[in-house]
Each structure stands twice: as C-alpha cells, then as structure tokens.
Design a protein around this motif. Structure first.
Motif, PDB file in Angstrom:
ATOM      1  N   PRO A 304      43.331 -15.187  24.236  1.00  0.00           N
ATOM      2  CA  PRO A 304      44.434 -14.848  25.191  1.00  0.00           C
ATOM      3  C   PRO A 304      44.342 -16.100  26.322  1.00  0.00           C
ATOM      4  N   GLY A 306      45.770 -15.745  29.228  1.00  0.00           N
ATOM      5  CA  GLY A 306      45.632 -15.059  30.236  1.00  0.00           C
ATOM      6  C   GLY A 306      46.857 -15.727  31.557  1.00  0.00           C
ATOM      7  N   SER A 435      53.380  -7.775  27.075  1.00  0.00           N
ATOM      8  CA  SER A 435      52.058  -8.357  27.327  1.00  0.00           C
ATOM      9  C   SER A 435      52.191  -9.738  27.341  1.00  0.00           C
ATOM     10  N   GLN A 440      48.608 -12.188  27.490  1.00  0.00           N
ATOM     11  CA  GLN A 440      47.844 -11.550  26.707  1.00  0.00           C
ATOM     12  C   GLN A 440      48.668 -11.182  25.518  1.00  0.00           C
ATOM     13  N   ALA A 527      40.589 -12.288  31.628  1.00  0.00           N
ATOM     14  CA  ALA A 527      41.148 -11.759  30.445  1.00  0.00           C
ATOM     15  C   ALA A 527      39.843 -10.650  30.140  1.00  0.00           C
ATOM     16  N   ASP A 542      34.535  -9.307  31.742  1.00  0.00           N
ATOM     17  CA  ASP A 542      35.937 -10.069  31.333  1.00  0.00           C
ATOM     18  C   ASP A 542      35.428 -11.513  31.322  1.00  0.00           C
ATOM     19  N   LYS A 635      42.319  -7.631  22.716  1.00  0.00           N
ATOM     20  CA  LYS A 635      43.095  -8.176  23.662  1.00  0.00           C
ATOM     21  C   LYS A 635      43.539  -6.805  24.454  1.00  0.00           C
ATOM     22  N   PRO A 637      45.869  -6.379  28.616  1.00  0.00           N
ATOM     23  CA  PRO A 637      46.300  -6.563  29.920  1.00  0.00           C
ATOM     24  C   PRO A 637      45.213  -7.347  30.789  1.00  0.00           C
ATOM     25  N   ASN A 638      45.658  -8.362  31.499  1.00  0.00           N
ATOM     26  CA  ASN A 638      44.697  -8.964  32.340  1.00  0.00           C
ATOM     27  C   ASN A 638      45.079  -8.903  33.837  1.00  0.00           C
TER      28      ASN A 638
END
Length: 644
Positions: A304, A306, A435, A440, A527, A542, A635, A637-638
């Motif tokens: 992802p 990010g 997202s 993401q 991420a 992360d 994956k 949310p970041n």
C-alpha cells in the motif's frame, strides 16, 4: 527397338539422378547446414562478453578466463576413467551421469562435461588431454565483478537449460546465457556472436582440413560494452544503509527517467554466482524463503503506498474542481463515516486544515473529504470511480511502466469492475472505497512506481519511462526512453502540492531530517501491518515509507524508500532518503548523527519477534537468513506519526 527405348530411358533417368545429386552436393547451398554431414565437426570460437560501466564510467563487470572440458560422445575411446576422474575431481558416478547426459543431447555434437576449470586445474589437465580422445578443452569467459553491490541490477550468467535450447536456436548445450537484471535484458547486446570453424574428417575420424576451404566459417563478433544509468557510489551507499533491514529504494533523475539507484534488501555479493561455486550458492539463496535475497523488492514487492498517495488525490481533487488551495476541512482526530467507521488521525482535535496543512500534517480527514467529493461529483459511484482510476493510472500506477529490466509487478489500481465483483453492481458507494483516500484500500504500488510518481510531481506533471541503460557501444537506446508521458492533471495544479510537500520537510512530519543547504519536498507514510499466527490476527510493526525530491526548484533526484516493519515514515525511510539525497547532491554527508543512527540500527529483532527460529548472517551481513515461516500482510488504514 523396344530394347533400345528401354536402355535410353534407363540412361536418361540415371543422368538426371546423377545431375541432381551433383547439383545438390556441389552447387546448391540453400539451407545447407554442414553439421548435417556426420564427417563435419564444428569448433566454436566464443567472443568476449561486453563490459558494463556505471554512469560515471566506473567499470562494474569485466571478464576472466574460464576453461570447460568438452565431450563429443561418439568420438570417445576407452580410457582410464579412474585417472581422468581424479584429474577432474569427480567420482565415477559423476562421470557416467555426465556422459549419459551428453549422449542424450547429441552423440556427435559437443557438450560441456565439466565446466569452469580454474587456471590451476587447466594447467594440470591440458598436458594430458591427448590421452582422452573425444574430450577437449574449450576456453570461455566468466564474469569478473569489480563491485560487490547491485547484484539485482547486474544479474548473472549460467549454462543454458533444456528450455533455453528449445526456445533459442543460437545456443548449444553448455553455453552461457544472461540471467536476471541487465545480463538478461541486454543478452543479445552483451554476448556478441560466436564464430565457428567447420573441420572435415575422413572415414577413420582423422582431421583432413577445413570443410570446403572454410567458406562456411565465421569470425566471432565481440559483445558491445554498455553504460548504465546507475551511480555505483550511490548504489553502494544505499545498500550499506539497508543492512539488517528489508525493503526497497529507487532513485531517479526526474529530468530523464534514468535510474540512479535500485536497491533491494537483503541483497548479496554478485561474485557468489560466478564459477563452480555458483550452483551451491544459488541453491542457498533460492531456498531462503524469508529474507528472499534473490527477490527484487524494488521492482516486485507491492505495498500500500500509504500517505504519499494523498498527493495524487490532492492533484485529482484540484483537477476535478472539487477543492482548491483554500478549501478547508475540520479534523476531529480523524474522519467518521457510515455507522461505525472511523479513520484515525494525529491532527489536533478540531483543527481546520487547508490543502497545504492537510499535506504537511498528513490529515486523513482532509483527504477522506477530498476523495468523497471526487467520487460523488458524478451521477454514480461507478462513474466517479472510472474518472478517478483514469487520473491515477496517468501517473504510471497500475502498470509495468515499460522499464528495461526483466522483472516487475504492475501494482493495482481498483476500478468499477473490481467493486462490482466485491459488492455487486450499484451496491457500493464512495464510503465503501474510502481507504483509497489515504493510500490503503485496494491500491498497491511497487517502490519504482512510487519513485516515478515522485518524479512526476517534481516535473510538475510529466515523467519519462524509468530505464537502466544510458549508452550502448556504437548503438542507440530505445526511443521510448526519451518520450514524455503527460498526466491528466494540468501543470498549474502541481505547484500547491509541491509547496505542501516542501512544508512536510520544513515544518511537518519530516522536519527532523533536514539537510543543510538542500531544499527538499517529501511525504512520509506509515502502513500498519498484520499477520496470522496459529489462525490469530497479530499486529506487527508498521512499515516505513518516504518519498522526496530535491532541490525543489531544480530537481536532480527523486526517491522512494520503503522499509518493512520500519515504524513510522520519518524514523527509517525518511532518514535513509535524506542521506541518499545528500550523498548524491553533495557527494558527502554532513548529517553524521542521522547516518550513525541508520548504520548502527537493525530491524532483525522486529522481523524475528513474532516468529520462531534463530537468525544468522553470512557474507559480512549482506545476506541475512531467518529459517522461519513467512508472513502475510493485511492492509488497514495508516497514520503518519511524529519522529521521537
């Protein structure tokens, strides 16, 4: 009269047959292969493979002599196998197996019996070869690496296999072919063309001389030297920074698309795959399914993107007219949507953010609102998604980019068909795909795609296809590498996004990595990372992401850094990117405090933490192996976090 007619017919037919046979053998050379005649032997003369240099003329790959013991099975006479095996340092079982393999390939064509003798082995053996009819020594060239880095870029050479022999008529059993990297991509340029001499033998298998006075003989054509776009000093520095870490780094020259550095970690010394040790070392590298030193994360790993992807949504929002520089959204530690969905954020509760602040504070609420406005501008979510997808793909995301390396992944940009499959037609809305707003969701990118995205922003709206070739001796590179690719976003909308990225570096989430006297625009990303252990969902550390270009006013380098399990964006990826940029622009490091932190830091404990097994290293820490189970990333949310 009848007897005369019959005799005449017989004579005429005989003359026709004799004439036709004489023509075919003496005059007609159409599609004639001398090797169709069992009395003809081919002796090949192999050219020197082309040298490989970096962008500054530093020699990376040269050649060294090698000697193969060849065999023509039908010419082999009884011999003292014990003595012969002793000289070659093989067993009698090896002898039988190798001979059977050569005979199966062809009884009358040469095959490699024992490859790549050393000079010492050759010196001992050459004096006694006359005793072993059917065997001879063929001189070849092996690669000699003048660098210990860039194995993923350079690739290696090895013997052709059965598939190669079926696919490419040029090669004979035992010959060498480029594998991976530049060696594979530019094989036809580097290999040159082998020469051949056809030798006539009599019925006692004795050499008479050149076949037809050598009219079919050809001279070898040396391989062409090539110059890569890589800066070997920058490549070496990047690999050094990534020791004891996993991930990828890609640095580009935005003005040309030339790849300045292409780093995957862990990597290995290219010399490991040269000579008779190659097979053993390759097997060890190949079966390390955890560290995966043969896996080029810079080209093949999909992550992802990010928060760096927020810049794309900002640009699309500006182009679609759903936001401008002054548009503000209020952040309440994140963005709440639907019944129970919440996208967390580190902005102060109740903060009002415009575009600039939304970028440098990496506000999830700002980009969630922007994304919804893009999708909901259209009569249906499907139409909005179609428009959004086309914008995203114009930045080179979701495709292979067309670079000149033989491996890679296309990444992923979701579309209407994907969400129709997941939710059903007309049963999904912007909130089902929200997202994507923060990089993401279903969006996946490779490090080289992120670097290319960064170069596109640095150029204010266009990019050149990333490429590794700079120059080919007496030749030109492909025209596609000098063609501009324009995005669907007008150039005027890039400047406010560039300013927001500059403020990321000046007063935002990356302010702690400032480099003296260098103006930089960047974007941090973090991420979150999960795996399953014994069917339980466990959170791991992360991933750390950072993209940047510099100088802002006249970009000379664009870079993307991805460090697996590297905490938040600034902690590892940001520091590494800052050091790489300073190394390239200044040629020296002034942020020695930051350099010391990265060089002395290790993430090995993080990689082993939720797993089992003892880790160990070989090759001076460049090849790190964990004999443990692999992980699967999920994956979610970041959020960008401040550096401590």
């Amino acid at each position: 009269m009848r007897k005369l007619l019959l005799s005449s017919i017989i004579v005429i037919v005989a003359i026709v047959y004799i004439g036709r046979l004489s023509y075919l053998q003496l005059l007609d050379n159409t599609n004639k292969n001398p090797l169709d005649d069992t009395a003809i032997k081919a002796v090949y003369d192999y050219p020197e493979r082309g040298y490989i240099y970096d962008r500054n003329g530093e020699l990376l790959v040269a050649n060294q002599p090698s000697y193969d013991v060849m065999v023509i099975p039908r010419d082999v006479k009884p011999l003292d196998t014990v003595e012969f095996c002793t000289l070659l340092n093989i067993s009698k079982e090896d002898f039988s197996r190798k001979f059977e393999k050569a005979y199966t390939y062809s009884p009358r064509l040469p095959s490699v019996f024992v490859p790549q003798l050393s000079k010492k082995e050759y010196a001992i053996l050459q004096e006694k070869m006359r005793k072993y009819e059917g065997f001879y020594i063929q001189k070849r060239s092996l690669r000699h690496y003048m660098t210990s880095v860039g194995a993923n870029i350079l690739g290696y050479i090895s013997e052709v296999n059965d598939w190669d022999l079926k696919e490419y008529s040029y090669y004979q059993s035992g010959e060498l072919i480029g594998r991976q990297g530049v060696e594979k991509q530019y094989e036809e340029v580097l290999r040159g063309r082998k020469g051949v001499k056809f030798i006539q033998k009599d019925r006692f298998n004795r050499v008479i001389g050149p076949y037809k006075e050598g009219i079919y003989d050809t001279l070898p054509v040396p391989g062409k030297d090539i110059e890569l776009t890589i800066d070997n000093k920058l490549q070496a520095y990047g690999e050094k920074l990534m020791i004891h870490k996993r991930g990828g780094i890609v640095a580009l020259d935005p003005k040309t698309g030339q790849i300045l550095a292409l780093i995957t970690a862990p990597n290995y010394d290219p010399d490991l795959l040269v000579g008779r040790k190659r097979s053993k070392n390759y097997t060890e590298l190949y079966y390390d399914s955890i560290a995966k030193p043969l896996y080029d994360r810079a080209l093949n790993a999909t992550y992802p993107p990010g928060s760096p992807f927020k810049t794309v949504n900002a640009l699309i929002g500006l182009q679609e007219g759903v936001i401008d520089e002054q548009t503000t959204f209020t952040c309440y530690h994140g963005y709440r949507y639907g019944r129970n969905s919440f996208m967390g954020c580190h902005c102060p509760y109740g903060s009002v953010n415009n575009l600039d602040r939304g970028i440098y504070m990496s506000c999830n609420a700002y980009f969630a609102n922007t994304y919804r406005r893009i999708i909901e501008k259209y009569p249906s979510a499907a139409e909005g998604m179609d428009a959004w997808q086309k914008h995203v793909e114009s930045f080179g995301l979701g495709n292979y980019l067309g670079y000149d390396l033989p491996t890679g992944q296309s990444g992923k940009v979701p579309d209407e068909d994907y969400y129709n499959l997941v939710y059903g037609p007309k049963r999904w809305f912007a909130t089902n795909t929200l997202s994507n707003a923060i990089g993401q969701g279903e969006v996946l990118t490779t490090p080289i795609q992120l670097a290319n995205l960064t170069a596109t922003i640095a150029n204010r709206g266009y990019y050149f296809t990333p490429h590794i070739i700079k120059k080919i001796e007496n030749d030109t590179i492909a025209h596609k590498f000098v063609e501009k690719h324009q995005t669907t976003v007008d150039p005027q909308y890039f400047e406010p996004v560039v300013e927001g990225m500059r403020d990321v570096y000046e007063k935002g989430t990356a302010q702690w990595i400032k480099i003296p006297d260098i103006s930089m625009a960047g974007k941090t990303g973090t991420a979150e990372n999960f795996t399953k252990i014994n069917d339980k969902r466990v959170q791991l550390t992360d991933h750390s992401i950072f993209v940047a270009f510099a100088p802002v006013e006249d970009p000379k380098i664009a870079i993307a850094v991805f460090v697996e399990n590297g905490y938040w964006g600034s902690r590892w990826a940001g520091r590494i990117a800052g050091l790489m940029i300073e190394k390239y622009i200044k040629g020296e490091i002034t942020r020695t405090d930051m350099e010391e932190y990265v060089l002395n830091g290790s993430l090995e404990e993080e990689y082993a933490k939720p797993l089992s097994g003892k880790s160990f290293t070989i090759n001076d820490g460049k090849f790190i192996k964990w004999p443990v189970k692999d992980t699967v990333n999920i994956k979610v949310p970041n959020n960008d976090k401040p550096i401590p």
